[in-house]
Design a protein around this motif. Sequence first.
Motif, short mmCIF file in Angstrom:
data_model
loop_
_atom_site.label_atom_id
_atom_site.label_comp_id
_atom_site.label_asym_id
_atom_site.label_seq_id
_atom_site.Cartn_x
_atom_site.Cartn_y
_atom_site.Cartn_z
N ARG A 194 1.60 -0.27 -4.48
CA ARG A 194 1.05 -1.55 -4.04
C ARG A 194 2.04 -2.23 -3.10
N ASP A 195 1.55 -3.15 -2.29
CA ASP A 195 2.36 -3.81 -1.28
C ASP A 195 3.34 -4.80 -1.91
N TYR A 196 4.39 -5.12 -1.14
CA TYR A 196 5.32 -6.16 -1.55
C TYR A 196 4.60 -7.51 -1.49
N CYS A 197 4.70 -8.30 -2.57
CA CYS A 197 3.88 -9.52 -2.63
C CYS A 197 4.62 -10.71 -3.24
N TYR A 265 6.23 -1.14 5.69
CA TYR A 265 4.88 -1.39 5.20
C TYR A 265 3.93 -1.49 6.39
N SER A 267 0.77 -2.82 5.93
CA SER A 267 -0.03 -4.01 5.68
C SER A 267 0.60 -5.24 6.33
N ALA A 270 1.92 -7.60 3.64
CA ALA A 270 3.20 -7.19 3.07
C ALA A 270 4.34 -7.49 4.05
N ASN A 359 -5.32 0.07 -1.90
CA ASN A 359 -4.41 -1.02 -1.54
C ASN A 359 -5.03 -1.91 -0.47
N GLN A 363 -6.18 -6.16 -0.56
CA GLN A 363 -5.78 -7.15 0.44
C GLN A 363 -6.97 -7.81 1.13
#
Length: 600
Positions: A194-197, A265, A267, A270, A359, A363
């Motif tokens: 999963r992305d950095y959040c 990333y 995204s 992200a 993922n 988002q």
Amino acid sequence: MNLKYPEANFLENLRNRFDEEFPGVVVGKIQYWGNARYYHHYYIQFTPANFLPGIHFEYYVQNRVGRLEFHLEPDPNNDEQCRLYRDMGISLMHGLLDQGVEWNPQLESFWLKDCRIDSLDSLLKSYQELSCLVEPLLAKSLMANREIKLELLSYPKQETGHVALIERGEDVSVRIMNLAEVMKLDLSLPDYQRDYCWEDRNITDLWNSLLKIEPDNPFHLGTVILHDNQQHYDIIDGQQRLITLTLILLALGYDDYLPLLNESYESAEAQDHIANCKYVVKILVQSCKNREALLDKIARQVSFAVLVVSEANLDLAYTFFSNQNSKGVPLTDFDLLKAHHLRFIADEKQAEHVAVKWNKILQLPPVYHDSNALFRTIGIHIYRLRRWMRKRVSAENSYRYIQHEYQAAPSMPDIPPFGEQLDFYEKIQGGTHFFMYVETFIQRYEDFVRDPLVQKVWNQLSSGPYEIFVDTLETLLFGYYLKFGRSYLAEAFFCFSQMMALYRYNSDRVSTNGSGVRDWAMNSEFLLMIDQASSPTFFLAEALAASENKFQINSGLYLPETKGVKWGMYVALRNIWDYALPLVSDTTIRNKIIEEYGIQ
């Protein structure tokens, strides 16, 4: 309690009240100034844990008059911080002056107009009012002023060699490692991660924890789960902490290799969070007086339980991931479902492809208030429809209800699954079926909510006491749409809304959490009528008959009041039909709408 002359237990009472009503806010000491023989001049600072240095609220008493202020006080020797806080002050000024707030540009302070505080309750009330105005604008201003460097890549790639943490033939290995040792591993972020959040609060909470490390005492930061694929270590769990710690080490001047600086990333969200983390860390580090000592403590004393699984046991890694309660952003039901269903996909390339698509679904932008199409579709409407078809209540307040509903259903080992139609109520198969199931219904939902009638219903009923009704109405209407599409959608909405309105008109009170309305929808058997109808005509006829002679008040025109919640719902529905009547082609239902709402 007199706030102008604080009593001995005043500060203790104040801190107790803040702990109850505003947890996470640090209440400072009473600071006196001026000539206390004549005036009680003092101030107390209130600092939320996620605020940057020098930013705080302050209760200020002068000449026996008290008021609450918000202050931006940069370090005068930090030119960049002074510029940032000045720009933030101007942004706040533009957002606050039309909301009853005054501003002192020299002191960068804000306060509510005509606000006089003379009791503990009035102080807490003023804090709530001012913080609700300030904090959203403060976060927005900080993001607007952050340093825009989206890439995580800072150093050229270095070959560190693969450090073996697991013996040949072993499935799993666990060892305690400090942060410096972890950073010597060839860490990697797999595509299916999963992305950095992390937001400002998560970053500053971690930073404040690091500042409390005592000399020579280990500081444990939970478990990190790694998958050894013989080339590098894929991070299964722990990336939020490790990425943030990497940026903190970098800002403090760490001169050894940091493997995650080679990662990136795709995204945009992200990347935005990475850029924000860089900026927040930069500001926090600038306030640190002894960076070298703090850097050494973080690198040597921060430790993890590092759990490594072998190349052939990726499913075991996901089992640990699913049960791990890491420090930081908690795992959502959708994170756990991803881990659960990826374990059923044997081909690694397929698993990575599906995970990347998942993922992107996570988002998706909000479609209704703060909820995106994934949560609205799977977490609310399809979940309810699946429960109601089996006459089970929708337990939306229960722990991990989404995860439990969409786990793989039990099956027979000798009989392969077949014949799935992607009906909303069918059993969930483990693996690709689940991901295809979710994607299909999200697409159906996104098409459904573009309908002008749905938009009009949202506009009239999606706030205040009617939100619990519109939410359930939308579920029923979506269930109809899944069977018949847009054919006679307005007529179906009349059947649902009229029956629900009569339920409300005849109820003195309804539960504010919506459970009573949802139970009514389940017991109405509308879903069974839809499922058993081969054509809209059979459903509409049965649905109209269902409400006859069932309620004491059988029309909104007979309400004994011309105000209040019941009448407000009648007016909202009348406004909807004032717009939607031309969409109704059935004469019987059209005449019922005209008779009920007096629309021509």
